[in-house]
Design a protein around this motif. Sequence first.
Motif, PDB file in Angstrom:
ATOM      1  N   SER A 105      -2.162  13.970  -1.715  1.00 35.96           N
ATOM      2  CA  SER A 105      -3.264  14.195  -0.775  1.00 35.96           C
ATOM      3  C   SER A 105      -4.123  15.388  -1.188  1.00 35.96           C
ATOM      4  O   SER A 105      -3.610  16.454  -1.522  1.00 35.96           O
ATOM      5  CB  SER A 105      -2.709  14.414   0.634  1.00 35.96           C
ATOM      6  OG  SER A 105      -3.762  14.670   1.551  1.00 35.96           O
TER       7      SER A 105
ATOM      8  N   ARG B  74      -6.637  -1.734   3.696  1.00 40.55           N
ATOM      9  CA  ARG B  74      -6.782  -1.945   5.145  1.00 40.55           C
ATOM     10  C   ARG B  74      -8.246  -2.196   5.475  1.00 40.55           C
ATOM     11  O   ARG B  74      -9.134  -1.775   4.759  1.00 40.55           O
ATOM     12  CB  ARG B  74      -6.292  -0.719   5.922  1.00 40.55           C
ATOM     13  CG  ARG B  74      -4.802  -0.473   5.880  1.00 40.55           C
ATOM     14  CD  ARG B  74      -4.363   0.604   6.867  1.00 40.55           C
ATOM     15  NE  ARG B  74      -4.992   1.903   6.611  1.00 40.55           N
ATOM     16  CZ  ARG B  74      -5.862   2.483   7.404  1.00 40.55           C
ATOM     17  NH1 ARG B  74      -6.239   1.896   8.533  1.00 40.55           N
ATOM     18  NH2 ARG B  74      -6.377   3.661   7.093  1.00 40.55           N
TER      19      ARG B  74
ATOM     20  N   ASP C 276       0.805  -1.219   0.000  1.00 40.93           N
ATOM     21  CA  ASP C 276       0.000   0.000   0.000  1.00 40.93           C
ATOM     22  C   ASP C 276       0.833   1.261   0.000  1.00 40.93           C
ATOM     23  O   ASP C 276       0.406   2.302  -0.485  1.00 40.93           O
ATOM     24  CB  ASP C 276      -0.966  -0.004   1.186  1.00 40.93           C
ATOM     25  CG  ASP C 276      -0.251  -0.098   2.518  1.00 40.93           C
ATOM     26  OD1 ASP C 276      -0.706   0.565   3.457  1.00 40.93           O
ATOM     27  OD2 ASP C 276       0.755  -0.813   2.612  1.00 40.93           O
TER      28      ASP C 276
ATOM     29  N   SER D 139     -10.290  10.765   4.308  1.00 36.86           N
ATOM     30  CA  SER D 139      -9.054  11.197   3.657  1.00 36.86           C
ATOM     31  C   SER D 139      -9.057  10.702   2.223  1.00 36.86           C
ATOM     32  O   SER D 139      -9.620   9.640   1.917  1.00 36.86           O
ATOM     33  CB  SER D 139      -7.823  10.648   4.392  1.00 36.86           C
ATOM     34  OG  SER D 139      -7.766  11.128   5.723  1.00 36.86           O
TER      35      SER D 139
ATOM     36  N   TYR E  46     -18.040   0.235   3.976  1.00 39.45           N
ATOM     37  CA  TYR E  46     -16.684   0.296   4.495  1.00 39.45           C
ATOM     38  C   TYR E  46     -16.685   0.050   6.006  1.00 39.45           C
ATOM     39  O   TYR E  46     -17.590   0.498   6.717  1.00 39.45           O
ATOM     40  CB  TYR E  46     -16.084   1.688   4.262  1.00 39.45           C
ATOM     41  CG  TYR E  46     -15.749   2.040   2.838  1.00 39.45           C
ATOM     42  CD1 TYR E  46     -16.683   1.911   1.812  1.00 39.45           C
ATOM     43  CD2 TYR E  46     -14.503   2.552   2.516  1.00 39.45           C
ATOM     44  CE1 TYR E  46     -16.373   2.263   0.517  1.00 39.45           C
ATOM     45  CE2 TYR E  46     -14.186   2.915   1.213  1.00 39.45           C
ATOM     46  CZ  TYR E  46     -15.124   2.762   0.215  1.00 39.45           C
ATOM     47  OH  TYR E  46     -14.814   3.114  -1.068  1.00 39.45           O
TER      48      TYR E  46
ATOM     49  N   SER F 202     -10.281   6.729   2.272  1.00 40.90           N
ATOM     50  CA  SER F 202     -10.816   6.137   3.499  1.00 40.90           C
ATOM     51  C   SER F 202     -11.861   7.101   4.043  1.00 40.90           C
ATOM     52  O   SER F 202     -11.670   8.318   3.984  1.00 40.90           O
ATOM     53  CB  SER F 202      -9.711   5.899   4.532  1.00 40.90           C
ATOM     54  OG  SER F 202      -9.095   7.112   4.908  1.00 40.90           O
TER      55      SER F 202
ATOM     56  N   ASP G  19     -12.019   1.230   9.668  1.00 38.66           N
ATOM     57  CA  ASP G  19     -10.600   1.352   9.321  1.00 38.66           C
ATOM     58  C   ASP G  19     -10.317   1.014   7.856  1.00 38.66           C
ATOM     59  O   ASP G  19      -9.173   0.802   7.465  1.00 38.66           O
ATOM     60  CB  ASP G  19      -9.750   0.446  10.210  1.00 38.66           C
ATOM     61  CG  ASP G  19     -10.167  -1.025  10.127  1.00 38.66           C
ATOM     62  OD1 ASP G  19     -11.275  -1.295   9.615  1.00 38.66           O
ATOM     63  OD2 ASP G  19      -9.394  -1.883  10.573  1.00 38.66           O
ATOM     64  N   CYS G  20     -11.364   0.986   7.029  1.00 42.23           N
ATOM     65  CA  CYS G  20     -11.211   0.588   5.631  1.00 42.23           C
ATOM     66  C   CYS G  20     -10.485   1.667   4.820  1.00 42.23           C
ATOM     67  O   CYS G  20     -10.777   2.866   4.941  1.00 42.23           O
ATOM     68  CB  CYS G  20     -12.582   0.315   5.014  1.00 42.23           C
ATOM     69  SG  CYS G  20     -12.536  -0.149   3.275  1.00 42.23           S
ATOM     70  N   GLU G  21      -9.539   1.231   4.001  1.00 39.09           N
ATOM     71  CA  GLU G  21      -8.865   2.119   3.055  1.00 39.09           C
ATOM     72  C   GLU G  21      -8.717   1.375   1.736  1.00 39.09           C
ATOM     73  O   GLU G  21      -8.362   0.195   1.715  1.00 39.09           O
ATOM     74  CB  GLU G  21      -7.498   2.565   3.562  1.00 39.09           C
ATOM     75  CG  GLU G  21      -6.823   3.562   2.632  1.00 39.09           C
ATOM     76  CD  GLU G  21      -5.481   4.052   3.159  1.00 39.09           C
ATOM     77  OE1 GLU G  21      -5.058   5.155   2.764  1.00 39.09           O
ATOM     78  OE2 GLU G  21      -4.849   3.328   3.958  1.00 39.09           O
ATOM     79  N   LYS G  22      -8.978   2.089   0.641  1.00 32.39           N
ATOM     80  CA  LYS G  22      -8.948   1.476  -0.682  1.00 32.39           C
ATOM     81  C   LYS G  22      -8.079   2.267  -1.644  1.00 32.39           C
ATOM     82  O   LYS G  22      -7.918   3.485  -1.507  1.00 32.39           O
ATOM     83  CB  LYS G  22     -10.359   1.417  -1.292  1.00 32.39           C
ATOM     84  CG  LYS G  22     -11.274   0.379  -0.729  1.00 32.39           C
ATOM     85  CD  LYS G  22     -12.576   0.406  -1.517  1.00 32.39           C
ATOM     86  CE  LYS G  22     -13.507  -0.713  -1.073  1.00 32.39           C
ATOM     87  NZ  LYS G  22     -14.737  -0.711  -1.905  1.00 32.39           N
TER      88      LYS G  22
ATOM     89  N   ARG H 284      -6.919   7.069  -3.698  1.00 33.95           N
ATOM     90  CA  ARG H 284      -6.746   6.333  -2.440  1.00 33.95           C
ATOM     91  C   ARG H 284      -7.672   6.987  -1.427  1.00 33.95           C
ATOM     92  O   ARG H 284      -7.570   8.193  -1.177  1.00 33.95           O
ATOM     93  CB  ARG H 284      -5.293   6.403  -1.990  1.00 33.95           C
ATOM     94  CG  ARG H 284      -4.994   5.604  -0.750  1.00 33.95           C
ATOM     95  CD  ARG H 284      -3.496   5.464  -0.560  1.00 33.95           C
ATOM     96  NE  ARG H 284      -3.185   4.786   0.684  1.00 33.95           N
ATOM     97  CZ  ARG H 284      -2.081   4.091   0.889  1.00 33.95           C
ATOM     98  NH1 ARG H 284      -1.173   3.991  -0.079  1.00 33.95           N
ATOM     99  NH2 ARG H 284      -1.862   3.484   2.033  1.00 33.95           N
TER     100      ARG H 284
END
Length: 318
Positions: A11, A83, A2, A45, A115, A60, A118-121, A58
């Motif tokens: 960002s 995550r 990741d 984010s 989601y 979350s 704590d999910c992040e893709k 990216r």
Amino acid sequence: MDSRLLSERSSVFERADPYAVSDYVNQHVGAHGIRLPAVGHPQASLSHRQFASLDLCRISYGGAVRVTSPALETIYHLQILLRGHCLWRGYKQEHYFAPGELLLINPDDPVDLTYSDDCEKFILKLPTALLESICDEQRWQRPGQGVRFLENRYQLQELEGFTGLLAMVCQEAESGVPLPRVQEHYAQIVGSKLLTLMKTNVSRESLSGQAASFERILDYIEHNLKQDICSEFLAQQASMSLRSLYALFERHVGTTPKHYIRQKKLERVRACLGDPSCSVRNITELALDYGFLHLGRFSESYRLQFGELPSDTLKRRG
């Protein structure tokens, strides 16, 4: 894995209002709606880069957010869970995605995802026009209703070398000086890899209507060296069993189809590296062009076959 798929340099939002992030996603990544939990204040984010006709994202949401959409219409979504976990609901089925799993969403697929906190893709957005143009360029037959991926769930490790390719794309996207032609080149490679690594409704060009001669098979390989040609596909296109194909190669060239194809790819790369009239930006780009996604293995295979590294061949070009 990741850490290589977009850095803080990309960002756009950090610990922000999920609705603000959702509005941005609607503009750049795909139309959707979100439903937040009744309690709590999730903080979202998002990192984002445009890359030729692709979008790299990216994201979350920081809470158990439900994301829905009737359909994506003119785009494909490739989503890699980094995550946490994500619940996908499809027609009479559902699946909890874990880190390292990949979801491929077709343009006509409805979207229903929930989601975890704590999910992040990582999301890769591809326009339908890109995959159609690749099929047309390669003379692959695609149905009139469009290209469709027949399976939507994969383990990322099943797609050999694809993680490394995405990491290179992200690195190129974050480079200080964007080069449009190079970006488009990478986008074509990404689309081609998806069409060859995953099951689709695309039919690649057939060698012949009946069992092909060995010379016809070699000619097909020679004209498709930039594509992923596995032994099973070659046997199918040549209208013969896999065993017969192996026997044919053993009898005529004393090696397996896979080894022969790799040799020919390496020979083509060597010819390009040594030819001053062949435009080569760098060795990495040329290796990717011929399907060598593991650059360390590529350099070692090249050295074993030719007794020198690719950089040595390029230096002699003058």
